[in-house]
Enzyme design. Structure first.
Site, mmCIF file in Angstrom:
data_model
loop_
_atom_site.group_PDB
_atom_site.id
_atom_site.type_symbol
_atom_site.label_atom_id
_atom_site.label_comp_id
_atom_site.label_asym_id
_atom_site.label_seq_id
_atom_site.Cartn_x
_atom_site.Cartn_y
_atom_site.Cartn_z
ATOM 1 N N GLU A 71 10.973 38.757 26.835
ATOM 2 C CA GLU A 71 12.000 38.747 25.784
ATOM 3 C C GLU A 71 11.731 37.628 24.784
ATOM 4 O O GLU A 71 11.798 37.830 23.573
ATOM 5 C CB GLU A 71 13.380 38.577 26.431
ATOM 6 C CG GLU A 71 14.525 38.479 25.452
ATOM 7 C CD GLU A 71 15.514 37.361 25.820
ATOM 8 O OE1 GLU A 71 16.044 37.393 26.949
ATOM 9 O OE2 GLU A 71 15.761 36.471 24.979
ATOM 10 N N HIS A 72 11.388 36.464 25.283
ATOM 11 C CA HIS A 72 11.065 35.347 24.392
ATOM 12 C C HIS A 72 9.875 35.694 23.513
ATOM 13 O O HIS A 72 9.850 35.396 22.318
ATOM 14 C CB HIS A 72 10.725 34.086 25.207
ATOM 15 C CG HIS A 72 11.925 33.272 25.568
ATOM 16 N ND1 HIS A 72 12.050 31.943 25.253
ATOM 17 C CD2 HIS A 72 13.056 33.606 26.223
ATOM 18 C CE1 HIS A 72 13.217 31.481 25.706
ATOM 19 N NE2 HIS A 72 13.846 32.472 26.302
ATOM 20 N N GLU A 144 15.174 25.788 29.432
ATOM 21 C CA GLU A 144 16.268 26.745 29.580
ATOM 22 C C GLU A 144 16.651 26.852 31.057
ATOM 23 O O GLU A 144 17.837 26.820 31.408
ATOM 24 C CB GLU A 144 15.837 28.110 29.042
ATOM 25 C CG GLU A 144 16.987 29.113 29.011
ATOM 26 C CD GLU A 144 16.571 30.492 28.490
ATOM 27 O OE1 GLU A 144 15.413 30.641 28.061
ATOM 28 O OE2 GLU A 144 17.419 31.394 28.528
#
Lengths: 432, 430
Positions: A71-72, A144
């Site tokens: 996704e990143h 994160e």
């Protein structure tokens, strides 16, 4: 062509179609709203760790956290640019998220809807990550992960899942671990991308202020201009479990002042169709509202005895691949909390739940759903969740409307001793 | 896009009701707001009152029964919240109901909900005019537990410590809900006094949704509150002249460290440079395309998040970022360099354009949510006249110049740094 589904009761209309390449498209115009919300989502999440790749024959296993890592990387464009910048140029706000079961890319805008739509389709279908950029991302994802690791709520949830599940991949943190993300290779990412980001495995939703015909034209033309291999249903391997918990108790120390405890009930796998599962999801929530909200004698007693406070919470989920119910609280009386909650849960199995309690909480659930209808994001979510299950969103709402008191027996059997696991977060050192 | 018109209704000549008609939503929001100058006096009492009053009434003295009664009314939500706005404290009581037309049977929720709201405020469970000892004791405990659990949210905790230290001699620190020890000091006498004071303060009512004007008048008619003539100060001009930057640190056994910086600015709402300041803040650290984000996350991979927030009534700007403890000096230097670049007139053209677009997008989107409309309503009330139209405010953003943005950057003064240092190494998380 466009299929139309309308709800007279809720005054909403949804248009849908499936494109030749397999992409399912849903368009929902909302009068009076200034903004449009666009969502492009793949049926691929952190649970999907073992699968047969698009060009393969054998099952492949990938490191935990890869869906999120991907996704990143999908946001990355040619020449070191970032897709969020391009959206910003259109005056749109873009974002993405990864869950257990899906990865979603979204935008929200009050102008340039068709351009933003094209951009969303284009950037997701045209990733440009490289070996170097994959390495550079590790540092960001590390931060994160650390942010979530310091959050007792996240740690509690993950710990609870790890107590309940032995092999089901739900026990992996969605982002993976500091170790597993270092094992993700460029090739792995590419394989996952090619397999799961095929339009046949994806849904596109637009909700808000736009012209339906213009949007359909934009999306169809955009997709017609691209080539994809023929779509084959993806073979995924899951380790589905019955409701026997893996471990009955676990705990960890963190930098908190008050202990945080959770009592978790595991819901075992049952071979049921989508609507049956959705029904059980609503019913479990309903039972939670009856016994664990401020309207219950049980709750009031716990509060009176100083066992719970405002941090007391109830969550539940029943899904095709997993299911659980969790009650948690920050409390010094964690032992008593665990004991009483466990007793109550076991009681529910054989209790004759009063019909008026059921009827009341059913009204509440319906009201909650109507409240959510104010939000474009809610519609995008319910539409695509229904879409992945080959259902109409109104079918889900209808399932709620049609719940019967007699349906309660479907879930009362869930409340058994072997399905219960406790997980706690304790302060460092001794409790003062 | 046409913004909704706000009507002023005076059902009984004493209380001003502001009505924003809209049929966009499937719910109706209504409420009553008490306004007083922000002060330490009775602050904790007021916080306790918001919880005490909304749990039960004399007509429904059992918390459980009141809850179930509301649930039976299709989950009618009654809530209360305290919010400071500049040097004013708003204590609001709210009702949120489903719009009848989406329910099968006719239920008349609006008048019922307003009657409940009136009861909640004016007819609580009391004994000889005092709140019950047991109820007070319980609410105190719950509030203390709430305050303690804020400790668990590390970014929030770090921000709270920054504010506590930066504004220790200013009323802005009262934005923090309070000290557990101050909660202990509340007595049934102080609670009664606070309650009576609240009832006597200036009040305003509001409705956002699709309701007949006549129904609004009827529902609010029995409300015995008064809208006073006071002029309130929605700007907070207090400041401290610090000669040296405060640099504070606290260690905790956590994985990620949180860095918080507090700056002061003279530019507030109403200042000619206000819109330029919003653009500056956007370019500085509010969006994915902002300079802080580009520099510290994208270029140096030193953070997952870094945000800047502009407190426009206070005249302050806060930066928060989650980083590794060893990056402290590096990140401070990078932030300082980014600000220096702005001050030297080095503005990224793309960032400037994108930020304006993003701000305008946010302004328009706000109208799609009831909370956005509520904020509009509050602005309208505070400015006592038709607020500038959305189109006018958008034009103001569009006409902000680079020179103005640079001027805003030059007006920032670093006041306090707070670093919540995480001492857990990576080995702890294998």
């Amino acid at each position: 062509m466009l299929k139309k589904i309308a709800s007279k009761k809720y005054k909403e209309t949804i248009f849908s179609t499936t494109l030749p390449n397999g992409l399912r498209v849903y368009l929902m115009p909302k009068a009076g709203f200034a903004k449009t919300y666009g969502l492009f989502v793949t049926n691929y999440g952190s649970l999907d760790n073992e699968f047969i790749p698009l060009d393969g024959q054998e099952f492949k296993k990938v490191p935990a956290g890869i869906a999120h890592f991907l996704e990143h990387k999908v946001f990355e464009l040619e020449g070191d640019k970032d897709a969020s910048n391009l959206f910003a140029q259109l005056g749109a706000d873009a974002n993405a998220y990864t869950s257990f079961t899906e990865t979603a890319y979204l935008f929200s805008t009050t102008s340039n809807v068709l351009e933003a739509t094209k951009l969303l389709l284009d950037f997701v279908q045209n990733p440009h990550f490289t070996e170097e950029s994959v390495e550079a991302e590790v540092g960001i994802i590390e931060q994160e992960l650390k942010m979530y690791m310091d959050q007792p709520g996240s740690a509690l949830m993950q710990g609870g899942l790890q107590m309940m599940y032995k092999e089901n991949t739900i026990r992996n943190d969605i982002g993976g671990t500091l170790q597993s993300i270092k094992e993700i290779t460029y090739q792995d990412l590419l394989t996952c991308y090619q397999t799961f980001y095929h339009p046949g495995n994806m849904i596109f939703v637009l909700v808000g202020n736009f012209d339906v015909d213009a949007a359909l034209k934009t999306i169809s033309e955009n997709q017609a201009g691209k080539t994809f291999p023929p779509f084959k249903p993806i073979k995924r391997r899951y380790y589905l479990e019955n409701n026997q918990v893996y471990q009955t108790f676990g705990e960890k120390q963190m930098e908190v002042i008050i202990p945080r405890t959770s009592v978790n009930l595991k819901i075992g796998y049952e071979n049921l169709n989508a609507l049956e599962i959705i029904k059980r999801d609503f019913l479990l929530q309903l039972v939670g509202d009856i016994y664990f909200s401020r309207g219950s004698d049980f709750y009031q007693q716990l509060k009176k005895d100083g066992i719970i406070n405002n941090s007391f919470s109830f969550t539940s989920a029943v899904h095709e691949l997993f299911g659980f119910l969790t009650l948690s609280c920050d409390t010094l009386q964690y032992e008593e909390f665990n004991k009483r909650i466990k007793e109550k849960l076991l009681q529910i199995r054989t209790t004759q739940i009063p019909k008026e309690d059921f009827e009341r909480m059913k009204k509440v659930q319906l009201a909650r759903m109507i409240r959510l209808m104010n939000s474009l994001e809610f519609w995008a979510n319910i539409i695509h969740e229904a879409g992945f299950k080959d259902l109409s969103p109104f079918a889900i709402i209808q399932a709620l409307e049609e719940l019967q008191y007699e349906d309660l027996h479907l879930i009362q059997g869930f409340f058994v001793e072997k399905a219960i696991a406790v997980y706690q977060i304790m302060p460092q050192g001794d409790l003062t | 896009m046409k913004a909704n018109k706000i009507q002023l209704i005076k059902p009984n000549g004493q209380l001003d009701i502001y009505y924003m008609k809209t049929n966009k939503f499937k719910t109706i929001a209504a409420g009553l707001i008490f306004q007083t100058p922000l002060s330490e006096e009775y602050l904790v009492e007021r916080s306790l009152l918001t919880n005490l009053l909304t749990k039960r009434t004399k007509k429904h003295p059992s918390e459980k029964d009141f809850y179930l009664y509301l649930k039976d009314l299709y989950d009618t939500a009654i809530s209360s919240q305290m919010s400071p706005r500049g040097l004013v404290l708003n204590v609001g009581f709210f009702a949120n109901i489903i719009d009848d037309k989406f329910l099968g049977p006719k239920v008349d929720l609006f008048p019922k909900a307003l009657a409940i709201l009136n009861d909640v405020i004016t007819d609580p469970v009391t004994v000889d005019g005092f709140f019950e000892d047991e109820a007070i004791k319980q609410e105190k405990k719950l509030l203390i537990d709430d305050l303690k659990s804020m400790y668990n949210n590390k970014a929030l905790y770090a921000n709270m410590q920054l504010i506590k230290n930066m504004f220790k001699d200013e009323k802005y620190r009262l934005n923090l809900l309070g000290d557990p020890t101050l909660v202990e000091q509340v007595t049934k006498e102080s609670l009664k006094a606070a309650y009576e004071k609240m009832l006597a303060s200036s009040a305003i009512g509001f409705v956002i949704g699709d309701v007949d004007e006549e129904d609004i008048k009827k529902a609010f008619e029995p409300f015995g509150f008064v809208t006073g003539p006071e002029e309130f100060s929605y700007l907070d001009l207090e400041t401290t002249n610090r000669t040296e930057i405060q640099e504070l640190k606290e260690e905790q056994k956590i994985a990620q460290s949180t860095l918080c910086l507090g700056y002061r600015t003279d530019i507030r709402i109403g200042d000619p440079l206000y819109q330029a300041m919003r653009v500056f803040n956007g370019m500085f650290g509010k969006y994915f395309h902002s300079e802080l984000y580009k520099e510290i996350r994208e270029k140096h991979s030193l953070a997952y998040y870094i945000n800047s927030e502009y407190a426009s009534r206070k005249g302050a700007l806060f930066i928060t970022s989650g980083i590794n403890k060893d990056s402290y000096n590096k990140v401070l230097t990078l932030i300082s360099n980014v600000l220096a670049a702005f001050q030297a007139g080095d503005l990224d053209e793309e960032n400037f354009e994108l930020t304006k677009k993003a701000i305008i997008n946010n302004m328009i989107e706000a109208y799609d949510q009831q909370t956005g409309l509520y904020r509009e309503l509050l602005f309208f009330i505070e400015q006592k006249a038709e607020r500038k139209s959305l189109e006018e405010r958008i034009k103001e953003i569009e006409s902000v110049t680079k020179e103005e943005v640079i001027a805003c950057s030059k007006n920032l003064r670093l006041d306090t740094i707070f670093f919540l240092e995480g001492t857990n190494g990576d080995e702890e998380y294998a």
